[in-house]
Design a protein around this motif. Structure first.
Motif, short mmCIF file in Angstrom:
data_model
loop_
_atom_site.label_atom_id
_atom_site.label_comp_id
_atom_site.label_asym_id
_atom_site.label_seq_id
_atom_site.Cartn_x
_atom_site.Cartn_y
_atom_site.Cartn_z
N ASP A 198 -0.96 10.47 -0.13
CA ASP A 198 -1.59 11.65 0.46
C ASP A 198 -1.14 11.84 1.91
O ASP A 198 -0.86 12.95 2.35
N LYS A 199 -1.08 10.72 2.61
CA LYS A 199 -0.64 10.75 4.00
C LYS A 199 0.79 11.25 4.09
O LYS A 199 1.15 12.00 5.01
N THR A 218 -1.58 0.03 11.36
CA THR A 218 -1.57 1.47 11.15
C THR A 218 -3.02 1.93 11.03
O THR A 218 -3.77 1.43 10.19
N THR A 232 0.85 -1.19 0.00
CA THR A 232 0.00 0.00 0.00
C THR A 232 0.88 1.24 0.00
O THR A 232 1.74 1.39 0.87
N GLU A 233 0.68 2.12 -0.97
CA GLU A 233 1.40 3.39 -1.00
C GLU A 233 0.49 4.45 -0.39
O GLU A 233 -0.67 4.54 -0.77
N THR A 234 1.00 5.21 0.54
CA THR A 234 0.15 6.21 1.20
C THR A 234 0.62 7.61 0.82
O THR A 234 1.11 8.37 1.67
N VAL A 264 -5.20 2.55 7.78
CA VAL A 264 -4.47 2.12 6.58
C VAL A 264 -4.44 0.60 6.53
O VAL A 264 -4.01 -0.06 7.50
N THR A 275 -8.57 -3.00 8.13
CA THR A 275 -8.15 -1.63 8.38
C THR A 275 -8.15 -1.39 9.88
O THR A 275 -9.22 -1.23 10.48
N GLY A 327 4.47 4.33 3.00
CA GLY A 327 3.55 3.25 2.68
C GLY A 327 3.88 2.01 3.47
O GLY A 327 4.78 2.01 4.31
N LYS A 328 3.10 0.95 3.17
CA LYS A 328 3.27 -0.32 3.87
C LYS A 328 3.96 -1.30 2.94
O LYS A 328 3.54 -1.50 1.81
#
Lengths: 492, 95
Positions: free
Chosen positions: A49-50, A83, A45-47, A86, A99, A119-120
């Motif tokens: 915006d976070k 997280t 998972t790419e985060t 996320v 989540t 990200g994760k």
């Protein structure tokens, strides 16, 4: 400023402090690197915006003079740490869509020190593997390639996504977890530093459990100094983890004095295995020479029960996993496969949700704990574990640290060790004993194989003496002068 | 101690993991290879050795017996595959 991704945490810290660049610029450079490296499959998972939001807030905090130990530093988080808000998968189909409504203690500590999540990252399913080939989300590819061929190589495991992300300059550092070598082995395979602290240093709260008496989080970075900085931010007492140790967190960075004169370094004869590659042996000799030249005293030691560490581990870890993973039942979170009855629903959910390696270990663990076999397997393994721990206690009466290779070979190609689980398990032969004893250990990149792959050396220490481990590792790092980097095949 | 197909089926049932009939035999072979390798633990003399139960010598901590957490039912069931009125929903257990 394309070279922002090449900075170490210590360098970025200085650059941010001096106002050479902002956290927003730093994060933007890393997000670009992340975007161009999809072929490595390091991230689940790419985060984005976070990350941008985190960087903006970090810059604001800095403007107000509120600066944490990792202020504005881009990190990747192994997808075993919960997280809040996320997706957290543990690399498993059975956690589909999970989540978390809470944040793990270790990641909370990192965010409190100003770190920013990119990200994760991918991992072996439930951290069970040594090659990152068991993830439901696919293989992670090692950024390194042999000079002799173009075959994609494994990054090691289970923290393979963490290792690849750090080695390829996508993340400045990453969290890993180590149950039998899952931080140190991938660090060695990808030419980075990976540290497992003493069991109890980092809280396990909010980390998806594999084998609770062994699991320990730690940093994966591109220098020993960075490992010290990141470890300090990660660890600390946590009442929510009953095995968390109530001890003050030292200033780990201050331990890197570069002075190891008089330090006693143990060389265990049982680690001189028959099947070990000559390159690894030669590197080990070099490491001994480096530490000796820096003023350390080399002492031959014996850890007589070394050969029993792997078989003991492969009873204890699966037994604890079979208990821990009982929670995946299709009721509270993740995947549910409907069945004709409640039991049928459980069995179908778990049959479909777990991958082959996880099932294999859960069955071994269930068998080892079942009526009539508990004494023969689990109890026996825990007794052997006590003897292994005693070996180390005895050794630490005459030495301060122990130097060994991290792995018996360099990174291998996909499928090369897939057929025989036992052959795969042997990857962890040098890392598992210290895991069973709960000791701190670090892998430092120390050289290249003949075909251009990184090789690591491991330093083990006394319980809660991470400072001496880091100090010795710092000297090793300086002497090794490891500056090689992988060719960026993934951009393009 | 060698596992046969029936034992694997029994263990799989204990673990609540559905294993297809055709996979039982190969699984038994794999598990036997691992258990056979583990047998070498028998070579270690563990008479008078206490099983290791904790890595660090530490006492379990005491705390006041008081409520320190709770009161967030919606978060608890937020990830449930099936939920009804704040409860986890499962297939019918009692006819």
């Amino acid at each position: 400023m394309s070279d922002l991704t090449k900075l170490k945490i210590s360098e970025a810290r200085d650059g941010l402090k001096e106002g050479k660049f902002s956290s927003r610029e730093l994060i933007a450079a890393h997000l670009t690197a992340m975007g161009s490296a999809k072929g490595m499959n390091a991230f689940i998972t790419e985060t984005l915006d976070k990350a941008v939001d985190g960087a903006t807030k970090s810059d604001d905090r800095r403007a107000k003079g509120d600066v944490g130990k990792l202020e504005g530093i881009p990190l990747a988080i192994k997808d075993l740490f919960c997280t809040k808000g996320v997706l957290t998968t543990a690399g498993s189909h059975i956690l589909d869509g999970f989540t978390p409504q809470y944040e793990s203690t270790v990641t909370t500590n990192l965010w409190n020190e100003g770190a920013v999540m990119l990200g994760k990252v991918n991992l072996d399913e439930f951290a069970m593997g040594s090659s990152n080939e068991t993830s439901f989300y696919g293989n992670v590819v090692n950024p390194w390639r042999r000079t002799t061929d173009d075959q994609p190589l494994v990054p090691g495991g289970s923290s393979g996504g963490s290792a690849s992300a750090v080695a390829s300059n996508i993340a400045m550092g990453a969290t890993g977890t180590d149950t039998g070598g899952s931080i140190r082995q991938p660090a060695a395979f990808t030419g980075i530093v990976g540290m497992k602290p003493t069991y109890g240093r980092c809280s396990r709260w909010g980390v998806v459990a594999f084998a609770s008496s062994l699991d320990q989080a730690g940093p994966m970075t591109r220098s020993v100094q960075d490992a010290a900085i990141m470890l300090e931010a990660m660890c600390g007492f946590d009442p929510k983890d009953s095995t968390s140790v109530d001890m003050a967190v030292p200033n780990f960075e201050a331990a890197l004095t570069g002075d190891i004169r008089g330090l006693k370094v143990g060389i265990p004869k049982e680690y001189r295995l028959d099947g070990i590659s000559s390159e690894i042996s030669a590197l080990w000799e070099k490491g001994i020479e480096w530490l000796k030249n820096a003023g350390a005293e080399i002492v031959d030691i014996s850890l007589p029960h070394t050969k029993y560490a792997l078989p003991a581990y492969y009873i204890i870890a699966p037994a604890e996993a079979s208990s821990n993973l009982a929670r995946y039942d299709g009721v509270r979170f993740g995947l549910r496969v409907e069945g004709e009855s409640l039991d049928d629903m459980y069995s179908k959910t778990r049959g479909e949700g777990f991958g082959e390696e996880v099932k294999r270990r859960l069955l071994i663990g269930t068998y080892a704990l079942s009526a009539g076999y508990y004494d023969a397997y689990y109890l026996k393994a825990q007794k052997v574990r006590a003897r292994i721990a005693d070996d180390f206690k005895e050794a630490y009466k005459s030495v301060d640290v122990i130097l060994t290779p991290t792995t018996p070979s360099a990174a291998f190609a996909f499928g090369e060790k897939g057929d025989d689980p036992l052959e795969m398990y042997l990857n962890d032969v040098f890392t598992v004993p210290a895991s069973l004893a709960g000791l701190p250990g670090i892998s430092v990149p120390a050289g290249l194989s003949a075909d251009g792959l990184p090789l690591g050396l491991q330093i083990l220490g006394r319980p809660f003496d991470e400072e001496t481990v880091l100090r010795a590792a710092g000297v090793l790092e300086k002497a090794a002068e490891f500056t090689a980097t992988p060719t960026a095949w993934w951009r393009g | 101690m060698s596992l046969d197909k029936n034992t694997v089926a029994k263990v799989a049932n204990l673990a609540r993991i559905r294993v297809e009939e055709k996979d039982l035999e190969p699984m038994a072979a794999e598990l036997n290879a691992i258990l056979g390798w583990v047998e070498q633990l028998g070579e270690v003399n563990t008479d008078d050795v206490a099983p290791m139960t904790s890595v660090a010598d530490m006492q379990m901590r005491w705390r006041q017996d008081e409520i320190t957490d709770g009161g967030y039912q919606p978060e608890i069931v937020a990830n449930a595959p099936s939920e009804e009125e704040g409860f986890f929903a499962v297939p019918k257990v009692i006819e």
